[in-house]
Design a protein around this motif. Structure first.
Motif, mmCIF file in Angstrom:
data_model
loop_
_atom_site.group_PDB
_atom_site.id
_atom_site.type_symbol
_atom_site.label_atom_id
_atom_site.label_comp_id
_atom_site.label_asym_id
_atom_site.label_seq_id
_atom_site.Cartn_x
_atom_site.Cartn_y
_atom_site.Cartn_z
ATOM 1 N N GLY A 1 64.110 -37.982 -27.526
ATOM 2 C CA GLY A 1 64.058 -36.677 -27.092
ATOM 3 C C GLY A 1 64.566 -35.516 -27.985
ATOM 4 O O GLY A 1 65.414 -35.932 -28.328
ATOM 5 N N THR A 2 63.637 -34.582 -27.968
ATOM 6 C CA THR A 2 63.887 -33.357 -28.831
ATOM 7 C C THR A 2 64.393 -32.118 -27.864
ATOM 8 O O THR A 2 63.504 -31.981 -26.807
ATOM 9 C CB THR A 2 62.952 -33.065 -29.900
ATOM 10 N N VAL A 3 65.590 -31.701 -28.178
ATOM 11 C CA VAL A 3 65.977 -30.572 -27.261
ATOM 12 C C VAL A 3 65.624 -29.217 -28.182
ATOM 13 O O VAL A 3 66.244 -28.773 -28.781
ATOM 14 C CB VAL A 3 67.600 -30.592 -26.988
ATOM 15 N N GLY A 4 64.411 -28.813 -27.796
ATOM 16 C CA GLY A 4 63.560 -27.836 -28.490
ATOM 17 C C GLY A 4 62.510 -28.150 -29.120
ATOM 18 O O GLY A 4 62.600 -29.346 -29.929
ATOM 19 N N ALA A 5 61.360 -27.581 -28.916
ATOM 20 C CA ALA A 5 60.272 -28.129 -29.742
ATOM 21 C C ALA A 5 59.558 -27.026 -30.208
ATOM 22 O O ALA A 5 58.179 -26.720 -29.909
ATOM 23 C CB ALA A 5 59.212 -28.940 -28.467
ATOM 24 N N GLY A 6 60.172 -26.099 -30.953
ATOM 25 C CA GLY A 6 59.437 -25.120 -31.769
ATOM 26 C C GLY A 6 58.818 -25.666 -33.051
ATOM 27 O O GLY A 6 58.347 -26.776 -32.813
ATOM 28 N N ARG A 7 58.957 -24.879 -33.948
ATOM 29 C CA ARG A 7 58.232 -25.400 -35.062
ATOM 30 C C ARG A 7 58.705 -26.611 -35.819
ATOM 31 O O ARG A 7 57.974 -27.507 -36.062
ATOM 32 C CB ARG A 7 58.339 -24.227 -36.464
ATOM 33 N N ILE A 8 60.402 -26.815 -35.844
ATOM 34 C CA ILE A 8 60.728 -27.857 -36.383
ATOM 35 C C ILE A 8 60.647 -29.186 -35.344
ATOM 36 O O ILE A 8 60.329 -30.310 -35.815
ATOM 37 C CB ILE A 8 62.348 -27.840 -36.635
ATOM 38 N N GLY A 9 60.754 -28.760 -34.139
ATOM 39 C CA GLY A 9 60.682 -29.765 -32.998
ATOM 40 C C GLY A 9 59.327 -30.457 -32.990
ATOM 41 O O GLY A 9 59.039 -31.800 -32.933
ATOM 42 N N HIS B 1 61.910 -31.276 -24.544
ATOM 43 C CA HIS B 1 62.416 -29.818 -23.518
ATOM 44 C C HIS B 1 62.463 -28.815 -24.032
ATOM 45 O O HIS B 1 63.226 -28.687 -25.235
ATOM 46 C CB HIS B 1 63.910 -30.560 -22.989
ATOM 47 N N ASP B 2 61.843 -27.838 -23.624
ATOM 48 C CA ASP B 2 61.753 -26.432 -24.368
ATOM 49 C C ASP B 2 61.561 -25.310 -23.123
ATOM 50 O O ASP B 2 61.219 -25.516 -22.048
ATOM 51 C CB ASP B 2 60.787 -26.161 -25.339
ATOM 52 N N ARG B 3 61.512 -24.213 -23.571
ATOM 53 C CA ARG B 3 61.272 -22.965 -22.656
ATOM 54 C C ARG B 3 59.855 -23.038 -22.400
ATOM 55 O O ARG B 3 59.275 -22.735 -21.290
ATOM 56 C CB ARG B 3 61.794 -21.547 -23.239
ATOM 57 N N LEU B 4 59.105 -23.576 -23.418
ATOM 58 C CA LEU B 4 57.580 -23.279 -23.413
ATOM 59 C C LEU B 4 57.034 -24.682 -23.512
ATOM 60 O O LEU B 4 57.625 -25.356 -24.236
ATOM 61 C CB LEU B 4 56.956 -22.479 -24.529
ATOM 62 N N LYS B 5 55.705 -24.917 -23.062
ATOM 63 C CA LYS B 5 55.273 -26.333 -23.235
ATOM 64 C C LYS B 5 54.389 -26.162 -24.638
ATOM 65 O O LYS B 5 54.061 -25.186 -24.982
ATOM 66 C CB LYS B 5 54.215 -26.767 -21.965
ATOM 67 N N GLU C 1 59.449 -32.575 -20.532
ATOM 68 C CA GLU C 1 60.428 -32.682 -19.389
ATOM 69 C C GLU C 1 61.250 -31.338 -19.250
ATOM 70 O O GLU C 1 61.792 -30.430 -20.055
ATOM 71 C CB GLU C 1 61.650 -33.585 -19.911
ATOM 72 N N GLU C 2 60.831 -30.904 -18.223
ATOM 73 C CA GLU C 2 61.227 -29.423 -17.678
ATOM 74 C C GLU C 2 62.760 -29.501 -17.471
ATOM 75 O O GLU C 2 63.525 -28.397 -17.822
ATOM 76 C CB GLU C 2 60.587 -29.090 -16.334
ATOM 77 N N ASP C 3 63.279 -30.583 -17.027
ATOM 78 C CA ASP C 3 64.907 -30.572 -16.681
ATOM 79 C C ASP C 3 65.481 -31.163 -17.751
ATOM 80 O O ASP C 3 65.401 -32.363 -17.848
ATOM 81 C CB ASP C 3 65.166 -31.069 -15.255
ATOM 82 N N ILE D 1 68.654 -32.286 -31.749
ATOM 83 C CA ILE D 1 68.727 -31.078 -31.284
ATOM 84 C C ILE D 1 68.103 -30.091 -32.102
ATOM 85 O O ILE D 1 68.317 -30.209 -33.339
ATOM 86 C CB ILE D 1 70.398 -30.661 -31.582
ATOM 87 N N ASN D 2 67.220 -29.230 -31.468
ATOM 88 C CA ASN D 2 66.269 -28.451 -32.270
ATOM 89 C C ASN D 2 66.039 -27.145 -31.587
ATOM 90 O O ASN D 2 65.310 -26.471 -31.728
ATOM 91 C CB ASN D 2 64.846 -29.117 -32.373
ATOM 92 N N THR D 3 67.175 -26.832 -31.036
ATOM 93 C CA THR D 3 67.118 -25.296 -30.268
ATOM 94 C C THR D 3 68.157 -24.378 -30.972
ATOM 95 O O THR D 3 69.200 -24.753 -31.698
ATOM 96 C CB THR D 3 67.794 -25.577 -28.813
ATOM 97 N N PRO D 4 67.805 -23.058 -31.126
ATOM 98 C CA PRO D 4 68.631 -22.173 -31.709
ATOM 99 C C PRO D 4 69.985 -22.121 -31.105
ATOM 100 O O PRO D 4 70.392 -22.353 -30.051
ATOM 101 C CB PRO D 4 67.867 -20.942 -31.708
ATOM 102 N N LEU D 5 70.907 -21.466 -31.824
ATOM 103 C CA LEU D 5 72.361 -21.241 -31.106
ATOM 104 C C LEU D 5 72.282 -19.869 -30.606
ATOM 105 O O LEU D 5 72.038 -18.864 -31.090
ATOM 106 C CB LEU D 5 73.408 -21.305 -32.202
ATOM 107 N N THR D 6 72.392 -19.947 -29.206
ATOM 108 C CA THR D 6 72.522 -18.792 -28.467
ATOM 109 C C THR D 6 73.900 -18.644 -27.272
ATOM 110 O O THR D 6 74.449 -19.855 -27.432
ATOM 111 C CB THR D 6 71.132 -18.437 -27.544
ATOM 112 N N GLU D 7 73.932 -17.823 -26.754
ATOM 113 C CA GLU D 7 75.198 -17.694 -25.637
ATOM 114 C C GLU D 7 74.774 -18.852 -24.557
ATOM 115 O O GLU D 7 75.695 -19.352 -24.028
ATOM 116 C CB GLU D 7 75.056 -16.441 -25.082
#
Length: 395
Positions: free
Chosen positions: A212-220, A237-241, A255-257, A270-276
């Motif tokens: 499972g990848t947490v974040g599926a942007g360009r790298i994911g 899992h990502d904000r967008l499909k 996976e939405e959740d 882990i493929n998500t940016p660091l945010t708050e």
């Protein structure tokens, strides 16, 4: 396109990027040009540009395309100085007496990298009265106080897409290193030992495992594509499909959740940016809910993980292996606990700074500086802060 661009650079570049006009022209064709509308606008005349890069020392001479180091300075010195600009480059970035600090009050542009991050705090931004532009040579601008930059009317941009292939390939390598229990086997050879059982008892095939990848942007997305031939069960899992056609092609399931996805995974990347929102995302409680024996790869940002929680879980065996190249802070101090925890395959922050990646982000920085001098917009996807607004991934 970036891969084609990289090949073009490799053919044309030596120790300088002064001959990269074919690539620059290619980039200009790719993206529409309009007038720059940032709050702190570029003004005519000579600019003071400061770059902060890691020192290569004796390695600088070993490869003429090693552009990401302080000695090569992205290969843009001749080009900048020929246009009357001042270009200061240093690796000294920490504290009130650092070389960087001396130039903060009157610089116009600051170029930094995620690999040797110069932390651009609100205090530094306040001191930088002439600062207009913050460029990240690479991907990931969380070493900058983005809210302070937005409030000050600065433009923050990075070379989006420049090292996504580099990082995705590195993640795949780390997955294989962990699941095959490679590091202890290598250490046996170095130590003159031979104990197959000590390696084999916790070595597995990748086929059939759930990744499972947490974040599926360009790298994911690139990682998922590269995992498809291994016949894994792929989750994301990502904000967008992902685009439905690509999702079907890869065979990945959305996976939405996040907390529903994570316990299903044998391997988590882990493929998500660091945010708050993502800072400390993997704390003690969340890690406790993961499958016992899970493998984790994190090339995103170290601060997404609770440092001690990772150490404790690796020590207990709940995390069977942890690998990545990102730490909190960076560079990692000698007493950082991840250096000494069991079953890890950590490295310095190297995944996005391959020679091919350096050629791409050096060319991208040059292209954006050229647009900045001309008062033109950057490619839209490169903006992290524009006109006082943060990019959506940092919200």
């Amino acid at each position: 396109m970036w891969r084609a661009a990289s090949k073009q650079v490799i053919r044309t570049v030596g120790s300088s990027l002064s001959d990269l006009s074919p690539l620059a022209k290619q980039l200009h064709v790719l993206y529409p040009v309009s007038r720059l509308s940032s709050l702190r606008k570029a003004s005519p005349g000579s600019k003071k540009i400061v770059g902060v890069f890691y020192k290569a020392n004796e390695y600088a001479a070993k490869n003429p395309n090693f552009l990401g180091c302080a000695e090569r300075s992205l290969g843009i010195r001749e080009w900048l100085e020929s246009q009357g600009h001042q270009y200061i480059v240093t690796d000294d970035k920490e504290g009130p007496n650092s070389e960087l600090e001396k130039h903060i009050p009157d610089l116009h542009v600051l170029i930094t990298t995620p690999f040797h991050p110069a932390y651009v705090t609100a205090e530094r931004i306040k001191k930088a009265k002439n600062l207009q532009l913050l460029l990240t040579a690479g991907i990931g601008s969380d070493h900058i106080d983005l809210k302070a930059a937005a409030d000050a009317g600065l433009t923050v941009a990075e070379v989006t897409g420049s090292n996504v292939v580099s990082v995705a390939e590195d993640e795949l390598m780390r997955i294989l290193i962990l699941i095959r229990n490679f590091v202890p086997g290598y250490q046996q050879v170095i130590n003159g030992e031979w104990n197959v059982a000590a390696i084999a008892y916790r070595a597995y095939d990748l086929e059939g495992k759930t990744v499972g990848t947490v974040g599926a942007g360009r790298i994911g997305k690139l990682l998922l594509q590269r995992l498809k031939p291994f016949n894994c069960n792929l989750l994301y899992h990502d904000r967008l499909k992902i685009d439905p056609a690509l999702e079907k092609e890869i065979g990945a399931k959305f996976e939405e959740d996040l907390d529903v996805m994570l316990p299903k995974c044998d391997i988590i990347v882990i493929n998500t940016p660091l945010t708050e929102k993502t800072r400390g995302l993997f704390d003690k409680e969340r890690i406790s809910k993961l499958k016992k024996g899970v493998l984790i790869v994190n090339n995103a940002r170290g601060a997404i993980m609770d440092t001690q929680a990772v150490v404790d879980a690796c020590s207990s065996g709940h995390i069977a292996g942890y690998s990545g190249d990102v730490w909190n802070p960076q560079p990692a101090p000698k007493d950082h606990p991840w250096r000494y925890m069991p079953n890890h395959a950590m490295t310095p922050h190297i995944s996005g700074t391959t020679i091919d990646g350096q050629l791409r982000y050096a060319a991208g920085v040059k292209d954006m500086l050229d647009k900045y001098f001309k008062g033109e917009d950057f490619p839209q996807q490169n903006y992290i802060v524009k006109e006082g607004k943060l990019a959506s991934q940092y919200l």
